[in-house]
Design a protein around this motif. Structure first.
Motif, PDB file in Angstrom:
ATOM      1  N   PHE A 152       0.824  -1.211   0.000  1.00  0.00           N
ATOM      2  CA  PHE A 152       0.000   0.000   0.000  1.00  0.00           C
ATOM      3  C   PHE A 152       0.861   1.266   0.000  1.00  0.00           C
ATOM      4  N   LEU A 153       2.060   1.174   0.573  1.00  0.00           N
ATOM      5  CA  LEU A 153       2.942   2.340   0.585  1.00  0.00           C
ATOM      6  C   LEU A 153       3.406   2.715  -0.824  1.00  0.00           C
ATOM      7  N   ARG A 154       3.244   1.789  -1.766  1.00  0.00           N
ATOM      8  CA  ARG A 154       3.611   2.055  -3.162  1.00  0.00           C
ATOM      9  C   ARG A 154       2.369   2.335  -4.008  1.00  0.00           C
ATOM     10  N   SER A 155       1.283   2.676  -3.350  1.00  0.00           N
ATOM     11  CA  SER A 155       0.001   2.955  -4.020  1.00  0.00           C
ATOM     12  C   SER A 155      -0.596   1.712  -4.663  1.00  0.00           C
ATOM     13  N   GLN A 156      -0.161   0.525  -4.267  1.00  0.00           N
ATOM     14  CA  GLN A 156      -0.751  -0.697  -4.802  1.00  0.00           C
ATOM     15  C   GLN A 156      -1.977  -1.078  -3.974  1.00  0.00           C
ATOM     16  N   GLY A 157      -2.971  -1.658  -4.640  1.00  0.00           N
ATOM     17  CA  GLY A 157      -4.197  -2.051  -3.961  1.00  0.00           C
ATOM     18  C   GLY A 157      -5.088  -0.884  -3.572  1.00  0.00           C
ATOM     19  N   THR A 158      -4.908   0.261  -4.228  1.00  0.00           N
ATOM     20  CA  THR A 158      -5.639   1.472  -3.850  1.00  0.00           C
ATOM     21  C   THR A 158      -6.610   1.942  -4.933  1.00  0.00           C
ATOM     22  N   ALA A 159      -6.861   1.120  -5.954  1.00  0.00           N
ATOM     23  CA  ALA A 159      -7.639   1.575  -7.107  1.00  0.00           C
ATOM     24  C   ALA A 159      -9.045   2.026  -6.722  1.00  0.00           C
ATOM     25  N   ASN A 160      -9.701   1.297  -5.837  1.00  0.00           N
ATOM     26  CA  ASN A 160     -11.058   1.698  -5.444  1.00  0.00           C
ATOM     27  C   ASN A 160     -11.054   2.991  -4.641  1.00  0.00           C
ATOM     28  N   TYR A 161     -10.005   3.209  -3.875  1.00  0.00           N
ATOM     29  CA  TYR A 161      -9.899   4.441  -3.090  1.00  0.00           C
ATOM     30  C   TYR A 161      -9.604   5.629  -4.003  1.00  0.00           C
ATOM     31  N   PHE A 162      -8.575   5.502  -4.822  1.00  0.00           N
ATOM     32  CA  PHE A 162      -8.135   6.628  -5.639  1.00  0.00           C
ATOM     33  C   PHE A 162      -9.175   7.014  -6.687  1.00  0.00           C
ATOM     34  N   SER A 163     -10.100   6.087  -7.016  1.00  0.00           N
ATOM     35  CA  SER A 163     -11.158   6.394  -7.982  1.00  0.00           C
ATOM     36  C   SER A 163     -12.451   6.842  -7.312  1.00  0.00           C
TER      37      SER A 163
END
Length: 387
Positions: free
Chosen positions: A197-208
């Motif tokens: 998560f620190l590399r912005s992985q697994g964050t697609a639902n959040y960032f969208s």
């Protein structure tokens, strides 16, 4: 009825023409191939568990304590070992679903879309993780049936947005994971310093998400490290005060069936039944949250006895074969969520690897059911004995 057992016949037929299987049917061998295909950090993230990993080991070993009881001369069953089940009024061709596993971009570059390509042809719905690498709306376009798993964030407006988005995108159920108020103590990840998560992985639902984005001063950077969006994600990932009060509020956000995943006790299942939750998933997160926890399979009969007549009980954790699925269903599970095995298939051979694993499980399950003289939906306690 789909004849999944024919997969075995196809393998033998192909072999007579010199075409041997590309992937193994043994879980340990497939796991070893996945370890070779993955970087050490991502592999440790998927394979690892909490503490000394006693819970993960107990989950697998628990299946050896239960023995199936064949009755060879039963009257002919209606579907001859049929695998179809009905869940919340919907008919499904099999009792398998893919468990919600996040950050799949570290396993395969097409992440959930590759899973969809492997699972959809065999009629296995995805339970999409909140921490997916692909926005839920894109996944919804790639599958016929899918459920949405919610990690309840510290921001209730964000939780509502996730649920409303999933409902609008066509999810068939909402699965609230209750056992992850924070990440468990995971030595393999700590040794590698690996937190995707620190590399912005697994964050697609959040960032969208419009609510999440409204909390930021600038637009999220999809590949950002230590950005404002990443820190906001980490601060809002979980509601440490999650309770039945939160879950009851979902009824105002969706008319979909609501399940709670991570239930291991009868008293908690009863509380959830009393507030109108439609189902529970008996699970300990595959051993990833608490070391030395009760094996999920050992908790299943207690939960089924307490609420099996009032709500739908599903199961995950430790399933490594089609015969394991049969045991869980004989103990009262109406369906089973499968996790690590298909992830290893994804790592080794993408969508084809996922399909290989699911077809193998379903073929073994159907063969097991036929040899028991049962349809899987009719399996009950009479078909299993404690060793």
């Amino acid at each position: 009825m789909s004849d999944f057992a024919q997969y075995q016949d196809l393998v033998y037929a192909n072999a007579t023409n010199g075409e041997l299987p590309r992937l193994p049917y043994d879980h340990e061998r497939l796991r070893d191939l996945a370890e070779q295909a993955m970087e050490p950090g991502p592999f440790g993230y998927v394979e690892g568990s909490a503490g000394r990993e006693r819970t993960a080991l107990a989950n697998v070993e628990a299946f050896s304590r239960y023995a199936l009881r064949p009755r060879s001369l039963r009257p002919r069953s209606r579907d001859k070992g049929g695998l179809g089940v009905t869940l919340f009024g919907e008919s499904y061709p099999t009792p398998l679903l893919t468990a919600p596993i996040g950050v799949l971009e570290q396993v395969h570059d097409r992440a959930e879309l590759a899973v969809a390509e492997g699972a959809d042809p065999v009629g296995v719905p995805m339970v999409l993780s909140t921490a997916s690498s692909t926005p839920m709306e894109e996944v919804a376009e790639a599958v016929d049936f899918w459920w949405y798993q919610l990690y309840w964030p510290g921001d209730d407006e964000l939780a509502e947005s996730f649920v409303r988005r999933a409902t609008a995108a066509g999810a068939k159920a909402i699965v609230v994971t209750a056992d992850t108020k924070r990440l468990g103590w995971r030595p393999r990840d700590l040794a590698q310093g690996h937190l995707p998560f620190l590399r912005s992985q697994g964050t697609a639902n959040y960032f969208s998400d419009p609510v999440f984005r409204s909390r930021l001063k600038a637009d999220p950077e999809p590949d950002g490290v230590f950005t404002e969006a990443v820190f906001h994600f980490l601060g809002s990932f979980a509601d440490k005060g999650l309770s039945t009060d939160n879950i009851a509020r979902i009824r105002a956000w969706t008319d979909l069936p609501v399940l709670v995943k991570g239930v291991l006790r009868a008293d908690e299942a009863v509380e959830l039944a009393e507030i109108g939750v439609d189902g529970v998933v008996v699970s300990n997160h595959g051993g990833r949250q608490i070391d030395n926890s009760v094996a999920a399979l050992d908790a299943l009969p207690e939960v089924v006895e307490a609420v099996g007549e009032r709500m739908t009980v599903l199961f995950d954790s430790g399933v490594r074969s089609g015969a394991d699925v049969a045991v869980a269903m004989a103990l009262g599970a109406r369906a089973v969520l499968l996790g690590r095995p298909w992830v290893y298939g994804l790592a080794v051979d993408g969508a084809a690897g996922v399909e290989h694993v699911l077809r193998s499980f379903l073929a073994e399950l159907q063969i097991t059911a036929e040899l028991l003289g049962r349809d899987v939906a009719d399996l009950d306690r009479g078909d299993v004995a404690r060793r």
